[in-house]
Design a protein around this motif. Structure first.
Motif, PDB file in Angstrom:
ATOM      1  N   VAL A  72       0.988  -1.189   0.062  1.00 37.09           N
ATOM      2  CA  VAL A  72      -0.033   0.094  -0.094  1.00 37.09           C
ATOM      3  C   VAL A  72       1.084   1.326  -0.187  1.00 37.09           C
ATOM      4  O   VAL A  72       0.681   2.227  -0.769  1.00 37.09           O
ATOM      5  CB  VAL A  72      -0.870   0.204   1.091  1.00 37.09           C
ATOM      6  CG1 VAL A  72      -1.758   1.430   1.336  1.00 37.09           C
ATOM      7  CG2 VAL A  72      -2.011  -1.131   1.139  1.00 37.09           C
ATOM      8  N   LYS A  73       1.916   1.338   0.670  1.00 34.55           N
ATOM      9  CA  LYS A  73       2.848   2.355   0.858  1.00 34.55           C
ATOM     10  C   LYS A  73       3.666   2.616  -0.407  1.00 34.55           C
ATOM     11  O   LYS A  73       3.476   3.873  -1.140  1.00 34.55           O
ATOM     12  CB  LYS A  73       3.784   2.173   1.847  1.00 34.55           C
ATOM     13  CG  LYS A  73       4.748   3.208   2.090  1.00 34.55           C
ATOM     14  CD  LYS A  73       5.814   3.194   3.225  1.00 34.55           C
ATOM     15  CE  LYS A  73       6.952   4.124   3.422  1.00 34.55           C
ATOM     16  NZ  LYS A  73       7.720   3.899   4.183  1.00 34.55           N
ATOM     17  N   ALA A  74       3.914   1.522  -1.097  1.00 38.36           N
ATOM     18  CA  ALA A  74       4.660   1.741  -2.350  1.00 38.36           C
ATOM     19  C   ALA A  74       3.543   1.972  -3.349  1.00 38.36           C
ATOM     20  O   ALA A  74       4.020   2.912  -4.368  1.00 38.36           O
ATOM     21  CB  ALA A  74       5.150   0.176  -2.776  1.00 38.36           C
ATOM     22  N   PHE A  75       2.717   1.810  -3.451  1.00 42.57           N
ATOM     23  CA  PHE A  75       1.417   2.133  -4.334  1.00 42.57           C
ATOM     24  C   PHE A  75       1.190   3.706  -4.119  1.00 42.57           C
ATOM     25  O   PHE A  75       1.030   4.243  -5.228  1.00 42.57           O
ATOM     26  CB  PHE A  75       0.199   1.211  -4.174  1.00 42.57           C
ATOM     27  CG  PHE A  75      -0.955   1.510  -5.156  1.00 42.57           C
ATOM     28  CD1 PHE A  75      -0.886   1.052  -6.219  1.00 42.57           C
ATOM     29  CD2 PHE A  75      -2.069   2.264  -4.770  1.00 42.57           C
ATOM     30  CE1 PHE A  75      -1.814   1.327  -7.572  1.00 42.57           C
ATOM     31  CE2 PHE A  75      -2.887   2.726  -5.733  1.00 42.57           C
ATOM     32  CZ  PHE A  75      -2.967   2.089  -7.077  1.00 42.57           C
ATOM     33  N   GLU A 116       3.163   5.912  -3.017  1.00 44.27           N
ATOM     34  CA  GLU A 116       4.137   6.559  -3.405  1.00 44.27           C
ATOM     35  C   GLU A 116       4.451   6.465  -4.893  1.00 44.27           C
ATOM     36  O   GLU A 116       4.704   7.621  -5.566  1.00 44.27           O
ATOM     37  CB  GLU A 116       5.545   5.839  -2.965  1.00 44.27           C
ATOM     38  CG  GLU A 116       5.891   6.057  -1.407  1.00 44.27           C
ATOM     39  CD  GLU A 116       6.756   5.219  -1.038  1.00 44.27           C
ATOM     40  OE1 GLU A 116       7.503   4.564  -1.603  1.00 44.27           O
ATOM     41  OE2 GLU A 116       7.323   5.529   0.396  1.00 44.27           O
ATOM     42  N   LEU A 117       4.048   5.598  -5.823  1.00 47.39           N
ATOM     43  CA  LEU A 117       3.832   5.513  -7.002  1.00 47.39           C
ATOM     44  C   LEU A 117       2.803   6.431  -7.728  1.00 47.39           C
ATOM     45  O   LEU A 117       3.095   7.141  -8.472  1.00 47.39           O
ATOM     46  CB  LEU A 117       3.415   4.031  -7.442  1.00 47.39           C
ATOM     47  CG  LEU A 117       3.588   3.718  -9.169  1.00 47.39           C
ATOM     48  CD1 LEU A 117       4.926   4.206  -9.815  1.00 47.39           C
ATOM     49  CD2 LEU A 117       3.373   2.404  -9.460  1.00 47.39           C
ATOM     50  N   LEU A 118       1.662   6.544  -6.819  1.00 44.21           N
ATOM     51  CA  LEU A 118       0.822   7.627  -7.274  1.00 44.21           C
ATOM     52  C   LEU A 118       1.100   9.043  -7.306  1.00 44.21           C
ATOM     53  O   LEU A 118       1.159   9.807  -7.967  1.00 44.21           O
ATOM     54  CB  LEU A 118      -0.359   7.491  -6.468  1.00 44.21           C
ATOM     55  CG  LEU A 118      -1.184   6.060  -6.731  1.00 44.21           C
ATOM     56  CD1 LEU A 118      -2.427   6.068  -5.786  1.00 44.21           C
ATOM     57  CD2 LEU A 118      -2.112   6.174  -8.106  1.00 44.21           C
ATOM     58  N   GLN A 119       2.206   9.247  -5.998  1.00 41.82           N
ATOM     59  CA  GLN A 119       2.606  10.505  -5.861  1.00 41.82           C
ATOM     60  C   GLN A 119       3.734  10.939  -7.120  1.00 41.82           C
ATOM     61  O   GLN A 119       3.717  11.928  -7.526  1.00 41.82           O
ATOM     62  CB  GLN A 119       3.343  10.649  -4.479  1.00 41.82           C
ATOM     63  CG  GLN A 119       3.878  11.947  -4.367  1.00 41.82           C
ATOM     64  CD  GLN A 119       2.911  13.165  -4.510  1.00 41.82           C
ATOM     65  OE1 GLN A 119       1.688  12.977  -3.950  1.00 41.82           O
ATOM     66  NE2 GLN A 119       3.057  14.222  -4.793  1.00 41.82           N
ATOM     67  N   VAL A 120       4.609   9.940  -7.526  1.00 44.58           N
ATOM     68  CA  VAL A 120       5.468   9.976  -8.514  1.00 44.58           C
ATOM     69  C   VAL A 120       4.745  10.008  -9.866  1.00 44.58           C
ATOM     70  O   VAL A 120       5.133  11.028 -10.701  1.00 44.58           O
ATOM     71  CB  VAL A 120       6.206   8.489  -8.600  1.00 44.58           C
ATOM     72  CG1 VAL A 120       7.084   8.700 -10.020  1.00 44.58           C
ATOM     73  CG2 VAL A 120       7.181   8.466  -7.607  1.00 44.58           C
ATOM     74  N   ARG A 121       3.479   9.636 -10.135  1.00 44.60           N
ATOM     75  CA  ARG A 121       2.668   9.758 -11.294  1.00 44.60           C
ATOM     76  C   ARG A 121       2.121  11.340 -11.271  1.00 44.60           C
ATOM     77  O   ARG A 121       2.391  12.030 -12.536  1.00 44.60           O
ATOM     78  CB  ARG A 121       1.488   8.871 -11.117  1.00 44.60           C
ATOM     79  CG  ARG A 121       0.770   9.119 -12.436  1.00 44.60           C
ATOM     80  CD  ARG A 121      -0.522   7.960 -12.493  1.00 44.60           C
ATOM     81  NE  ARG A 121      -1.437   8.305 -13.476  1.00 44.60           N
ATOM     82  CZ  ARG A 121      -2.554   7.534 -13.518  1.00 44.60           C
ATOM     83  NH1 ARG A 121      -2.932   6.966 -12.644  1.00 44.60           N
ATOM     84  NH2 ARG A 121      -3.208   8.064 -14.589  1.00 44.60           N
ATOM     85  N   LYS A 122       1.830  11.654  -9.961  1.00 40.38           N
ATOM     86  CA  LYS A 122       1.399  12.940  -9.984  1.00 40.38           C
ATOM     87  C   LYS A 122       2.491  14.110 -10.327  1.00 40.38           C
ATOM     88  O   LYS A 122       2.114  14.980 -11.043  1.00 40.38           O
ATOM     89  CB  LYS A 122       0.816  13.137  -8.535  1.00 40.38           C
ATOM     90  CG  LYS A 122       0.155  14.666  -8.423  1.00 40.38           C
ATOM     91  CD  LYS A 122      -0.380  14.830  -6.811  1.00 40.38           C
ATOM     92  CE  LYS A 122      -0.950  15.848  -6.637  1.00 40.38           C
ATOM     93  NZ  LYS A 122      -1.124  16.290  -5.288  1.00 40.38           N
ATOM     94  N   ASP A 123       3.787  13.869  -9.754  1.00 44.81           N
ATOM     95  CA  ASP A 123       4.704  14.790  -9.948  1.00 44.81           C
ATOM     96  C   ASP A 123       4.964  14.624 -11.211  1.00 44.81           C
ATOM     97  O   ASP A 123       5.395  15.747 -11.999  1.00 44.81           O
ATOM     98  CB  ASP A 123       5.926  14.371  -8.828  1.00 44.81           C
ATOM     99  CG  ASP A 123       5.559  14.623  -7.655  1.00 44.81           C
ATOM    100  OD1 ASP A 123       4.592  15.287  -7.109  1.00 44.81           O
ATOM    101  OD2 ASP A 123       6.211  13.972  -6.630  1.00 44.81           O
TER     102      ASP A 123
END
Length: 107
Positions: free
Chosen positions: A44-47, A49-56
């Motif tokens: 869940v944490k990695a997911f 973080e991945l969503l945040q990377v996508r947003k960035d």
């Protein structure tokens, strides 16, 4: 372990063996559940973080597109000003040639 197995063969006590076996199964079920919960939390944490990377990344892409448009406009403006400046240099050269020709014709 050994006492449970011996109780089945020596005392013919299958109930104790099954009870101990059930306790062991429950223990390992709990351990597996703990491990899965821990791994799930990591997932869940990695997911997230991945969503945040996508947003960035999307934000950076939009910023790059905007900067590219600004650079294109600045480049077009510079090209027009350069063209105008070149025309002005040619005009000044023509004026100078005219002045030189008049100076030679009417010394």
């Amino acid at each position: 372990g050994i006492l449970s197995i011996s109780s089945v063969f020596v005392r013919n006590d299958a109930g104790t063996f099954l009870r101990k076996l059930d306790e062991r199964v429950k223990y390992y079920d709990n351990e597996i559940e703990k491990l899965c919960n821990f791994q799930y939390q990591g997932f869940v944490k990695a997911f997230h973080e991945l969503l945040q990377v996508r947003k960035d990344t999307t934000s950076m892409k939009n910023e790059l597109v905007k900067n590219n448009q600004m650079m294109q406009q600045a480049g077009q403006s510079l090209a027009k000003k350069t063209e105008s400046l070149i025309k002005e240099y040619h005009r000044q050269g023509n004026i100078q040639q005219t002045i030189d020709a008049l100076a030679q014709a009417f010394p």
